[in-house]
Each structure stands twice: as structure tokens, then as C-alpha cells.
Write a protein that holds these residues in place. Structure first.
Motif, PDB file in Angstrom:
ATOM      1  N   ALA A 116      48.117  32.446  39.471  1.00  0.00           N
ATOM      2  CA  ALA A 116      47.144  31.357  39.605  1.00  0.00           C
ATOM      3  C   ALA A 116      46.233  31.253  38.389  1.00  0.00           C
ATOM      4  O   ALA A 116      45.779  30.158  38.051  1.00  0.00           O
ATOM      5  CB  ALA A 116      46.324  31.553  40.871  1.00  0.00           C
ATOM      6  N   ASP A 117      45.914  32.391  37.748  1.00  0.00           N
ATOM      7  CA  ASP A 117      44.989  32.356  36.591  1.00  0.00           C
ATOM      8  C   ASP A 117      45.747  32.328  35.275  1.00  0.00           C
ATOM      9  O   ASP A 117      45.460  33.073  34.342  1.00  0.00           O
ATOM     10  CB  ASP A 117      44.046  33.552  36.646  1.00  0.00           C
ATOM     11  N   ILE A 118      46.708  31.399  35.169  1.00  0.00           N
ATOM     12  CA  ILE A 118      47.550  31.300  33.969  1.00  0.00           C
ATOM     13  C   ILE A 118      46.878  30.494  32.850  1.00  0.00           C
ATOM     14  O   ILE A 118      47.256  30.598  31.688  1.00  0.00           O
ATOM     15  CB  ILE A 118      48.903  30.651  34.341  1.00  0.00           C
ATOM     16  N   ALA A 119      45.851  29.722  33.184  1.00  0.00           N
ATOM     17  CA  ALA A 119      45.282  28.774  32.214  1.00  0.00           C
ATOM     18  C   ALA A 119      44.832  29.448  30.929  1.00  0.00           C
ATOM     19  O   ALA A 119      45.030  28.913  29.827  1.00  0.00           O
ATOM     20  CB  ALA A 119      44.124  28.014  32.847  1.00  0.00           C
ATOM     21  N   HIS A 120      44.227  30.670  31.041  1.00  0.00           N
ATOM     22  CA  HIS A 120      43.698  31.321  29.833  1.00  0.00           C
ATOM     23  C   HIS A 120      44.811  31.820  28.915  1.00  0.00           C
ATOM     24  O   HIS A 120      44.543  32.223  27.775  1.00  0.00           O
ATOM     25  CB  HIS A 120      42.785  32.483  30.235  1.00  0.00           C
ATOM     26  N   LEU A 121      46.066  31.800  29.392  1.00  0.00           N
ATOM     27  CA  LEU A 121      47.190  32.231  28.560  1.00  0.00           C
ATOM     28  C   LEU A 121      47.816  31.059  27.781  1.00  0.00           C
ATOM     29  O   LEU A 121      48.707  31.274  26.954  1.00  0.00           O
ATOM     30  CB  LEU A 121      48.277  32.874  29.437  1.00  0.00           C
ATOM     31  N   LEU A 122      47.364  29.859  28.049  1.00  0.00           N
ATOM     32  CA  LEU A 122      47.960  28.667  27.438  1.00  0.00           C
ATOM     33  C   LEU A 122      47.141  28.184  26.228  1.00  0.00           C
ATOM     34  O   LEU A 122      45.949  28.442  26.135  1.00  0.00           O
ATOM     35  CB  LEU A 122      48.055  27.547  28.476  1.00  0.00           C
ATOM     36  N   ARG A 123      47.824  27.453  25.330  1.00  0.00           N
ATOM     37  CA  ARG A 123      47.163  26.925  24.129  1.00  0.00           C
ATOM     38  C   ARG A 123      47.107  25.399  24.121  1.00  0.00           C
ATOM     39  O   ARG A 123      46.544  24.794  23.223  1.00  0.00           O
ATOM     40  CB  ARG A 123      47.885  27.398  22.870  1.00  0.00           C
ATOM     41  N   GLY A 124      47.722  24.770  25.102  1.00  0.00           N
ATOM     42  CA  GLY A 124      47.749  23.312  25.152  1.00  0.00           C
ATOM     43  C   GLY A 124      49.131  22.771  24.825  1.00  0.00           C
ATOM     44  O   GLY A 124      49.833  23.296  23.961  1.00  0.00           O
ATOM     45  N   GLY A 125      49.522  21.747  25.542  1.00  0.00           N
ATOM     46  CA  GLY A 125      50.810  21.117  25.306  1.00  0.00           C
ATOM     47  C   GLY A 125      51.956  21.731  26.085  1.00  0.00           C
ATOM     48  O   GLY A 125      53.099  21.296  25.944  1.00  0.00           O
ATOM     49  N   SER A 148      42.189  21.261  31.952  1.00  0.00           N
ATOM     50  CA  SER A 148      41.118  21.503  30.977  1.00  0.00           C
ATOM     51  C   SER A 148      41.610  22.205  29.721  1.00  0.00           C
ATOM     52  O   SER A 148      41.031  22.030  28.646  1.00  0.00           O
ATOM     53  CB  SER A 148      39.997  22.318  31.637  1.00  0.00           C
ATOM     54  N   VAL A 149      42.663  23.019  29.826  1.00  0.00           N
ATOM     55  CA  VAL A 149      43.176  23.705  28.631  1.00  0.00           C
ATOM     56  C   VAL A 149      44.220  22.872  27.900  1.00  0.00           C
ATOM     57  O   VAL A 149      44.777  23.305  26.888  1.00  0.00           O
ATOM     58  CB  VAL A 149      43.772  25.092  28.989  1.00  0.00           C
ATOM     59  N   GLY A 150      44.507  21.662  28.405  1.00  0.00           N
ATOM     60  CA  GLY A 150      45.418  20.759  27.700  1.00  0.00           C
ATOM     61  C   GLY A 150      46.874  20.917  28.035  1.00  0.00           C
ATOM     62  O   GLY A 150      47.737  20.491  27.242  1.00  0.00           O
ATOM     63  N   ALA A 151      47.192  21.529  29.172  1.00  0.00           N
ATOM     64  CA  ALA A 151      48.597  21.613  29.575  1.00  0.00           C
ATOM     65  C   ALA A 151      49.156  20.202  29.742  1.00  0.00           C
ATOM     66  O   ALA A 151      48.441  19.260  30.114  1.00  0.00           O
ATOM     67  CB  ALA A 151      48.734  22.403  30.867  1.00  0.00           C
ATOM     68  N   SER A 152      50.450  20.044  29.451  1.00  0.00           N
ATOM     69  CA  SER A 152      51.060  18.714  29.540  1.00  0.00           C
ATOM     70  C   SER A 152      51.267  18.281  30.979  1.00  0.00           C
ATOM     71  O   SER A 152      51.107  17.097  31.315  1.00  0.00           O
ATOM     72  CB  SER A 152      52.410  18.709  28.820  1.00  0.00           C
ATOM     73  N   GLY A 153      51.645  19.212  31.823  1.00  0.00           N
ATOM     74  CA  GLY A 153      51.919  18.860  33.211  1.00  0.00           C
ATOM     75  C   GLY A 153      52.390  20.071  33.985  1.00  0.00           C
ATOM     76  O   GLY A 153      52.469  21.193  33.461  1.00  0.00           O
ATOM     77  N   LEU A 154      52.729  19.855  35.243  1.00  0.00           N
ATOM     78  CA  LEU A 154      53.160  20.931  36.133  1.00  0.00           C
ATOM     79  C   LEU A 154      54.408  20.493  36.895  1.00  0.00           C
ATOM     80  O   LEU A 154      54.446  19.384  37.448  1.00  0.00           O
ATOM     81  CB  LEU A 154      52.035  21.271  37.123  1.00  0.00           C
ATOM     82  N   ILE A 155      55.429  21.366  36.910  1.00  0.00           N
ATOM     83  CA  ILE A 155      56.623  21.139  37.716  1.00  0.00           C
ATOM     84  C   ILE A 155      56.684  22.249  38.768  1.00  0.00           C
ATOM     85  O   ILE A 155      56.668  23.441  38.420  1.00  0.00           O
ATOM     86  CB  ILE A 155      57.906  21.137  36.870  1.00  0.00           C
ATOM     87  N   VAL A 156      56.739  21.857  40.044  1.00  0.00           N
ATOM     88  CA  VAL A 156      56.784  22.817  41.156  1.00  0.00           C
ATOM     89  C   VAL A 156      58.111  22.662  41.889  1.00  0.00           C
ATOM     90  O   VAL A 156      58.467  21.541  42.318  1.00  0.00           O
ATOM     91  CB  VAL A 156      55.617  22.586  42.136  1.00  0.00           C
ATOM     92  N   GLU A 157      58.823  23.774  42.041  1.00  0.00           N
ATOM     93  CA  GLU A 157      60.076  23.755  42.797  1.00  0.00           C
ATOM     94  C   GLU A 157      59.749  23.990  44.269  1.00  0.00           C
ATOM     95  O   GLU A 157      59.139  25.010  44.628  1.00  0.00           O
ATOM     96  CB  GLU A 157      61.031  24.833  42.291  1.00  0.00           C
ATOM     97  N   LEU A 158      60.120  23.062  45.119  1.00  0.00           N
ATOM     98  CA  LEU A 158      59.892  23.197  46.557  1.00  0.00           C
ATOM     99  C   LEU A 158      60.946  24.132  47.172  1.00  0.00           C
ATOM    100  O   LEU A 158      62.047  24.275  46.650  1.00  0.00           O
ATOM    101  CB  LEU A 158      59.950  21.827  47.238  1.00  0.00           C
TER     102      LEU A 158
END
Length: 538
Positions: free
Chosen positions: A41-50, A76-86
Motif C-alpha cells: 500500500a505504501d508504494i508511492a515513495h518508491l516511485l519517481r513519476g510516470g 501526487s507522486v505523478g504515477a501514470s495510472g493504476l491497473i488492478v487485476e480482479l
């Protein structure tokens, strides 16, 4: 050039998972820099954007507020999007808190309704990204080779812009700091429409950065200059936001133009090149429509429509030695001529026609007389070009249309070619001023005149050629002296007996009486015609 979320959804490996967009459908043009698989859940701080994040959701919190925070942190960290597998954590659909938060943040969220190996998605997307990066690298290398070659060859601004238009498929223009067009390549567009109201339109586009895109005008603008001295702008007209390759293309072209300017210290200025290109285009019928020539002239601050047009050719009276930097000498004359036009408040196109002549296309208001304007131009040019630098200024006929400018220029060139041989100090020359010499010059290609000259002088020319003599020169001195033998002997630097002896030899060779007025007139005309032939041959 990075792929968008829409591009990712179109990949076969993603389509197998039956993707469905549940939020941010209007943001599918968001660029994807990388794909990252993460279940925490706390993956945001590992990302750089895009990054496009892939997850099954197995480690996401149950609390709706924390799920909403998860989406907010990714956004907020600039991720492009999210894909969730159901199927593992969320069976048929995502929690409402996730969708609501994504919509609030404008964050794209996609669900895969079928199980899909994430490794296949990451491989296909990363392969696409790397291919694009390699393509950009190859394109950058191509641009480097093209513009390096142009720099080494000393390409003109027109040649540089032609390459930019070819590589981009878009119109491109080079302007100075006064927003006057120095060179333009329309890339197949209507040049008249492209240049209409240019200065006003250009002044309205003032990006803060050296290279920037102005969405309102659709212009990609980059500043041209070197060593802290900016002198122009390169403008690429775009139908949409430019790609990174377009940005690199514009900057490389601007660098090439700046380097060329540094290497042109002893050559004509860019303004003279721009003017010369327009004049040459008119003379060679390079423009499909006279309106295009008028539009190009108007873009450099010279209005041609609704004016009387007079063509002027200026030639130095001393031969320009090309081995002694003759191009620089002619460039100085062209610059002095342009300055003289400005001093006389005569907007004009001024540029070199060839290695010996400067051309001027002078548009005059309907009520302005040509003679005072030509006199004023000649007087100012004599002051500006420097003492001891003599020239002849020849003018063609006044014409009313750009279609007739070529005829006027040809006439001015002919007048200049004749006048430069024996200038008499008048401010300017026109065809009626040249009298017999001008007539012979106009008829120099007529076979009948050539036959006449050969019949009159053939034996004498053959005699001098066989014996290395100078009797042709003696005849010319005698006739130019009005058949005054004493004056002619002095001019020929010979004693009277020696000169009289040469005249007797001339009479024997030519089988004529040099005291006969009509015979001397025929010989004099033949000599003038011969000089026209020889000058044209050179």
C-alpha cells in the motif's frame, strides 16, 4: 514519444485480460515512462513519476479512507495510472472509495477482468518504451549528421530551413529581432497566407524560454544566437504539440544557423542573403505566383504592390579580384547600398546578383519620380562606400508589375556592362545615355553584327595574333583621339614618325584609307562591337 495509457491498453498482452477503464477515461493520453508491479500500500515513495502500477490488490487496506489515500498518494507522486487485476482481492469490481478518489484526482484506473501474467505486460510495454528510445536515439544521430554536414559545408539559411522542412514536414521560418522574415520554407503551404501580417503575428508570440511551444499560435520558437548575442528566432509551425524530436530538430537547426553566422564575418549579411534570394527568385521565375514574391518581400519590410518598380544594377568600376576576397568586397558594396537606401528612406531589396554586380529592386510610391530617387541613392552610396571606391549605377525601365521586373533587370544589367567600361561620372545610367555603345551591346548576339566586325577587322586581328603585335590597340588610340595623329602618338607613347609608320602598316593590312571619315567610322563601330563580344565571352 513515450507510449500513452491508451497505447498500453491496445497491446495484445493487455487485451487478453479484457481491460475496462473505471476512472480517468479522459486521461488515457497520459504518458507511461515505466511499468512497476507492486502489491504494497505504501508504494508511492518508491516511485519517481510516470510509472503505470500493476497490482492484484492483495495487500491493499480494507479501510475505504486508506484506499482513497492510496490513490491520492499515487496521483501526487505523478504515477501514470493504476491497473488492478480482479479475482484475488477484488472479485467483480473495485471498492467505490477507489473509483471515487481516482475520479477526484483525475487518475486513470483500469481493471483486468481476466487473469493475465504481469510479466508479459511489463515485457511488452518495456520493449515498446525501449524501441521508442532507440528510435529517438537514431533520429537524434541522424539530425546530428545532417546538421554537422550543413555546418561544415557552410550552408545558407535557406538550405538549413529546407532540411528542417524536409525532416519535419512543416513550414519553418527564420526572422530577425525586428520580426522580419530572413528565410522561409513553406513545406507546400501557401506562402502568401503563411507570411500575411507576419510582423504583427510574430510580436504576439514571446515565450519566456529560449525554446518553447506556444499553444495559442501553434509555433515552436527557438532563439538563434551565440556568445550571448541573439539575433533571430527560428519558428516551426506545428499542428499539434511538438514531439521531443521536433524540439531537438529546431534547436540543432538554430545552432547550425548561429555557427554559420559566426563564420560569415567576411560574407554578406543574412538580410542581404534574404533579399538576394527574393530577387533571384523573381528573375528565375522560381515563384509560381507574383503574389508569393510580394508576400516574401513584404515579410522583410519591402512592399512591392501598388508601387512603381525600378531595377538597379551597381558595378564597381575596378575589376573585383575573387582571389583577394572578392566576395567580401561585393558584400561591403551591398551593405553600403542597403544603408544608402535607408538613408534616402527608400525601402528596397538589395542583394548580390553574381560575383561582380549588386542588384536593387526599388519600389517607388506612384507619384515619386525615378530620377531624383536614383540621384539621391547614388550620392549617398558614394559617401557611404568610401573615398576612391568608384562604381556605376545603372537603372532599367520603370515597370508596374512584378511580372515585368525581370525585363527591367536585364536592361539594367546591359546598361551596367556597357557603362562600367567608360564611366563619365554621371550619377546613374539608363539605356538612352549609352547611345551607340549601348545599341551595340544590345545587338552583340546578332550574327550580322558579328559578321560586320569580322569583315572590318579580321585581317588586322589575324596579323596581331600571328606576330604578337599591337596594331589593333594603335587603331583604337587613333580613333579615340578623333584622328588627331599628334594627340594619338602622345597617348600611344610613341614618336610621331613611329606612330605614322604604324598607321601606314594599318592601311596596308586593312586595305583602307585612314584619312577617310566613313572608313574610320566603320572601323570604330567594329572595334566597339568587338569589345562587346569579348566582354560577353569573359
Amino acid at each position: 514519444m513515450l507510449p500513452t495509457i491508451a497505447d498500453v491498453l491496445a497491446l495484445e498482452t493487455v487485451r487478453r485480460g479484457s481491460p475496462r477503464v473505471v476512472a480517468g477515461a479522459d486521461r488515457l493520453d497520459t504518458k507511461v515512462r515505466w511499468v512497476h508491479v507492486g502489491e504494497i500500500a505504501d508504494i508511492a515513495h518508491l516511485l519517481r513519476g510516470g510509472e503505470l502500477v500493476l497490482t492484484t490488490g492483495v495487500a491493499l487496506p480494507e479501510d475505504p479512507e486508506k484506499l482513497a489515500d492510496y490513490i491520492g498518494e499515487l496521483s501526487s507522486v505523478g504515477a501514470s495510472g493504476l491497473i488492478v487485476e480482479l479475482g484475488r482481492r477484488f472479485v467483480r469490481e473495485l471498492p467505490r472509495a477507489v473509483v471515487k478518489s481516482a475520479e477526484e484526482h483525475g487518475f486513470p484506473v483500469i481493471v483486468l477482468t481476466r487473469e493475465t501474467p504481469f510479466v508479459q505486460i511489463t515485457e511488452s510495454v518495456h520493449e515498446r518504451i525501449i524501441d521508442i528510445q532507440l528510435e529517438e536515439l537514431r533520429a537524434s544521430e541522424q539530425l546530428h549528421e545532417v546538421f554537422t554536414e550543413l555546418s561544415v559545408e557552410g550552408a545558407s539559411p535557406a538550405e538549413v530551413l529546407a532540411q528542417v522542412a524536409r525532416l519535419s514536414g512543416r513550414p519553418v521560418l527564420l526572422e530577425n529581432l525586428a520580426h522580419q522574415v530572413l528565410a522561409a520554407e513553406s513545406a507546400g503551404r501557401d506562402a502568401g497566407a503563411l507570411l500575411a501580417g507576419w510582423e504583427t503575428r510574430s510580436r504576439a508570440v514571446a515565450p519566456a524560454e529560449r525554446t518553447a511551444y506556444d499553444p495559442a499560435s501553434g509555433w515552436l520558437v527557438t532563439t538563434v544566437g551565440a556568445r550571448g548575442q541573439d539575433w533571430g528566432r527560428l519558428i516551426l509551425l506545428c499542428d499539434a504539440a511538438p514531439s521531443p524530436r521536433d524540439m531537438v530538430l529546431a534547436e540543432r537547426a538554430a545552432t547550425t544557423l548561429a555557427l554559420g553566422r559566426l563564420l560569415e564575418r567576411h560574407q554578406e549579411s543574412l538580410e542581404r542573403q534574404a533579399h538576394g534570394t527574393i530577387i533571384t527568385g523573381i528573375l528565375t521565375h522560381a515563384y509560381a505566383d507574383p503574389d508569393e514574391a510580394a508576400a516574401r518581400a513584404r515579410a522583410v519590410g519591402v512592399p512591392l504592390t501598388g508601387r512603381k518598380l525600378i531595377s538597379v544594377v551597381i558595378r564597381p568600376t575596378e575589376h573585383i579580384d575573387q582571389a583577394l576576397d572578392g566576395q567580401a568586397q561585393l558584400g561591403e558594396l551591398a551593405e553600403a547600398t542597403a544603408a544608402a537606401c535607408r538613408d534616402a528612406r527608400l525601402p528596397a531589396l538589395v542583394g548580390a546578383l553574381d560575383q561582380e554586380r549588386v542588384g536593387v529592386l526599388l519600389p517607388l510610391p506612384p507619384r515619386t519620380q525615378a530620377e531624383p530617387a536614383l540621384t539621391s541613392l547614388a550620392e549617398r552610396l558614394r559617401m557611404l562606400w568610401g573615398p576612391g571606391s568608384a562604381f556605376v549605377l545603372a537603372a532599367g525601365s520603370v515597370v508596374e508589375s512584378i511580372r515585368d521586373v525581370r525585363r527591367s533587370f536585364l536592361e539594367a544589367e546591359q546598361v551596367a556592362d556597357v557603362a562600367v567600361r567608360q564611366p563619365d561620372g554621371r550619377p546613374f545610367y539608363r539605356l538612352p545615355d549609352l547611345r551607340l555603345r549601348g545599341l551595340l551591346h544590345l545587338l552583340r548576339d546578332d550574327a550580322r553584327l558579328q559578321t560586320f566586325a569580322e569583315r572590318e577587322l579580321g585581317p588586322l586581328l589575324a596579323h596581331d595574333a600571328q606576330r604578337g603585335g599591337d596594331l589593333t590597340r594603335i587603331l583604337r588610340v587613333y580613333l579615340d583621339s578623333g584622328r588627331n595623329k599628334a594627340v594619338a602618338a602622345q597617348k600611344a607613347h610613341l614618336s610621331r614618325p613611329a606612330f605614322y609608320d604604324r598607321l601606314r602598316r594599318l592601311e596596308r593590312i586593312l586595305d583602307t584609307d585612314l584619312d577617310d571619315v566613313e572608313s574610320c567610322l566603320s572601323l570604330h563601330v567594329a572595334l566597339l562591337a568587338l569589345e562587346s563580344f569579348r566582354r560577353e565571352s569573359r
